[in-house]
Design a protein around this motif. Structure first.
Motif, PDB file in Angstrom:
ATOM      1  N   ARG A   3      -8.011  49.216   9.989  1.00 49.29           N
ATOM      2  CA  ARG A   3      -8.461  49.204  11.376  1.00 49.29           C
ATOM      3  C   ARG A   3      -7.752  48.105  12.161  1.00 49.29           C
ATOM      4  N   LEU A   5      -7.671  45.927  16.088  1.00 45.55           N
ATOM      5  CA  LEU A   5      -8.481  45.599  17.264  1.00 45.55           C
ATOM      6  C   LEU A   5      -7.811  46.123  18.532  1.00 45.55           C
ATOM      7  N   ALA A  20     -12.343  50.886  15.795  1.00 46.47           N
ATOM      8  CA  ALA A  20     -13.775  51.068  15.572  1.00 46.47           C
ATOM      9  C   ALA A  20     -14.512  50.137  16.517  1.00 46.47           C
ATOM     10  N   GLY A  21     -15.686  50.569  16.949  1.00 38.96           N
ATOM     11  CA  GLY A  21     -16.456  49.735  17.861  1.00 38.96           C
ATOM     12  C   GLY A  21     -17.625  50.492  18.453  1.00 38.96           C
TER      13      GLY A  21
ATOM     14  N   GLU B 198     -18.965  40.912  15.844  1.00 41.39           N
ATOM     15  CA  GLU B 198     -18.447  41.604  14.660  1.00 41.39           C
ATOM     16  C   GLU B 198     -18.372  40.719  13.420  1.00 41.39           C
ATOM     17  N   PHE B 230     -18.122  46.440  10.118  1.00 39.08           N
ATOM     18  CA  PHE B 230     -17.046  47.406   9.863  1.00 39.08           C
ATOM     19  C   PHE B 230     -16.469  47.257   8.463  1.00 39.08           C
ATOM     20  N   PRO B 391     -22.835  48.533  13.098  1.00 36.13           N
ATOM     21  CA  PRO B 391     -21.854  49.042  12.142  1.00 36.13           C
ATOM     22  C   PRO B 391     -22.266  48.699  10.711  1.00 36.13           C
TER      23      PRO B 391
END
Lengths: 428, 428
Positions: A3, A5, A20-21, B198, B230, B391
């Protein structure tokens, strides 16, 4: 696939990437849907044209957590000039109820109490999370400045046998059946540790049972504490404080450029020499009677304006506070014993830092307590250390939340505190 | 004249310098006296021949704080090959009583309780202060590793409305007339902050009302907490933990070379892949019955020896602990739901880190609490956040004192804690 950012999308034009988020916002048009994805880096625009995906996207709630695999395409009209096309979107974390307020608007419209009631959601708003990132960057700058100057980080007890800063405003605790208190500051311990490491600092929680609701007091806040030995007097402490403030602001500029931009904040300069006025001068500048024993918030505001106008400085030292208003461990000014070698630092007209030189002789501690009519016994384990040889020393404490609030222009320290504690608030 | 530290003396041979520190030891011979001065850098030998100074030095007590101005001379027989001659010695801080034990001997001969009773003095012993410097260096390595990986530092409440880790071992506090508790961990808050940043970490105090006296438990200790979103499962968390441990030990090697040498400690290697065994295998290796629900300290010691012998590693992961022994927020192993995606890390046969993947779906939290017969209400503000999209995530917590004790070979965590708090100790 690893993944990435959202911030790195411009480096991947033409490539297939995984993002992803959180579903920050959706714009559902007739033949296309835009999914604005929020991650730790910021926002990314995802363009959904495939009919089944568009239909599914229409059913999602904001704040749903998804993974997006798609191709990065240049689009000058999109944020940062890139967007993700032909995506496959996969659910990672569903939403049970819509957020209690919209997170995608430029500002949170909910009142501060509502935001605080729903802090885990409210803090996701870019403006709220930006302030917390600025806070983290400031602390990193604090530590790196002190590490470079030979300071050692310490961790001191938060449960103590007696109140440190005076009997008031202290939380009582049942410690295995013995009465104890939450530490109002690491003051005594950081002084004792000067005997061990000479120069120490601590970043940690302090507790004040503040009975009043104000915009600048919390029942728990993060105190940035510093203490150093082998000083000549308080001016050596002020010199370290100046460097620490410059280092904190440099840390913010270096590590939090995006959060600063999000909030439209410019980092102020710290003058090589921060202007300093004696307490007696400060009273005159503030237009207060010469026999006032302390500065009121209105006086501090006037002094802040004066420093700005006269010295072009957001910072102002006020030195020589009357001994009567400082704690018993304060070192007097040898030339004017009614005044102290203690100082405050005002940042934009608000008291941000308190510090000064401390007593370092055992006999002086006994005399200072006796002069105030206070017994030695509650302070016994503290005062004892001064029987064993301590150098002249001093230090200061910066209130982190107050610093950040002033820096970003927040009216209330609760706006820059993740989960504030006060007279009325114990959750979340 | 700017004061220098003893460590830099070899750079100043032939120059006049100012030193300052504590009288660590005096050797009074007939025509000469040696003053061993201790400062934050280490020890320096000062040679006093002038009769009046010798006489005055004879009257001083160890631990007196002095300033020395003298000339640096090479002397191969002196420590670091240099000494200070023709000194002027000035008193900076007198001693009221001699120290309760000798600080100049290679080891402290006083019992640990006596050392702890007089901690401000005992911590001045080079062996005690070295451990605290190693601790500070380890924390610096912890932070720099995480900062480089995009983690954001957080500060969370230490006063909470309900117990986090189970109802036991919690300190009660009177919070403005409302019952509250000291936080046993930042577990809930760090999870909530995954929804904001995150990846987060916190270095802070945690509080356990441990009713037992052991060599590895404290009522307050410093927890190094990490949480990241994540993840695929707990293995992503273990990978970050591996890097964090390597970074902590690199921090110690870089920043605490002298303290390491003082204690004769070698920093262990962290394997690129730390060996990992499933809980069921761990039981077999430890020779425990296959239906044991947990590992006892003796099992952990056997596993530590096994990791050393079989893998040449001081570190060993044990994964897949039974769900029954893990907290309700633990994520089960999807393939074997009686076992968890939780792990412990053993360091030299002692549990040092607990971590794992957490539940991230609101419905799973409700089901997990219901399955344990626990009400939702005490956890309401925590569980609520999972209604708003979280997540997959996980994290871990490292006990700092335990890490340092294991690293330096201390038998008791109190030896590496400045001011420990336990069942019997609330001062100094």
């Amino acid at each position: 696939m690893q993944r990435i950012l959202s911030t790195t999308l411009p480096d991947h034009v033409g490539e297939t990437v995984t993002l992803a988020g959180w579903v920050h916002r959706r714009r559902l048009l007739k033949s296309v849907a835009f999914l604005i994805l929020r991650d730790a880096g910021g926002l990314a625009q995802v363009v959904v044209t495939e009919p089944h995906s568009r239909t599914w996207l229409a059913t999602l709630t904001e704040e749903t957590v998804v993974e997006v695999v798609g191709t990065v395409a240049a689009n000058p009209a999109a944020p940062a000039g890139v967007e993700v096309i032909e995506p496959t979107v996969r659910l990672l974390g569903e939403v049970a109820v819509p957020p209690p307020f919209d997170l995608y608007r430029p500002g949170l419209t909910a009142t501060l109490p509502t935001q605080l009631d729903h802090a885990p959601v409210a803090l996701r708003h870019p403006a709220r999370s930006a302030a917390l990132r600025i806070s983290a960057a400031a602390v990193a700058g604090f530590r790196s400045t002190l590490d470079a100057r030979g300071f050692v980080e310490i961790h001191t007890p938060k449960v103590v046998a007696s109140a440190t800063e005076s009997g008031a405003n202290v939380f009582a605790i049942d410690y295995f059946g013995t009465p104890a208190y939450l530490a109002q500051s690491p003051q005594f311990y950081k002084q004792l540790m000067v005997g061990v490491h000479e120069r120490v600092y601590e970043v940690g929680p302090v507790f004040r049972a503040e009975p009043h609701d104000t915009t600048r007091h919390l029942a728990q806040y993060t105190s940035l504490d510093v203490e150093l030995g082998f000083v000549t007097d308080h001016r050596d402490v002020m010199s370290v404080l100046r460097d620490v403030l410059a280092g904190m602001l440099a840390g913010v500029a270096d590590r939090a450029a995006v959060p600063l931009a999000t909030l439209g904040v410019e980092v102020p300069d710290v003058p090589a020499w921060i202007p300093a006025v004696h307490f007696t001068e400060a009273l005159a500048i503030a237009g207060a009677p010469p026999d006032e024993p302390d500065l009121a918030p209105a006086h501090e505001r006037t002094l802040g304006e004066w420093a700005r106008t006269e010295h072009g400085s957001d910072f102002l030292f006020v030195t020589g506070y009357p001994m009567a208003k400082r704690p018993f461990y304060t070192h007097p000014d040898p030339d004017r014993p009614a005044y102290s070698n203690g100082f405050d630092l005002l940042f934009r007209g608000v008291e941000l830092v308190t510090g000064g030189q401390r007593l370092h002789r055992y006999g002086d501690y006994l005399a200072a307590l006796a002069a105030r009519g206070e017994p030695v016994e509650p302070y016994a384990s503290y005062v004892e250390a001064f029987r064993h040889g301590m150098p002249p020393h001093g230090g200061f404490a910066i209130g982190l939340e107050r610093f950040v609030a002033r820096l970003v222009g927040a009216a209330n320290v609760r706006e820059v505190t993740a989960f504030p504690r006060d007279l009325h608030r114990l959750t979340p």
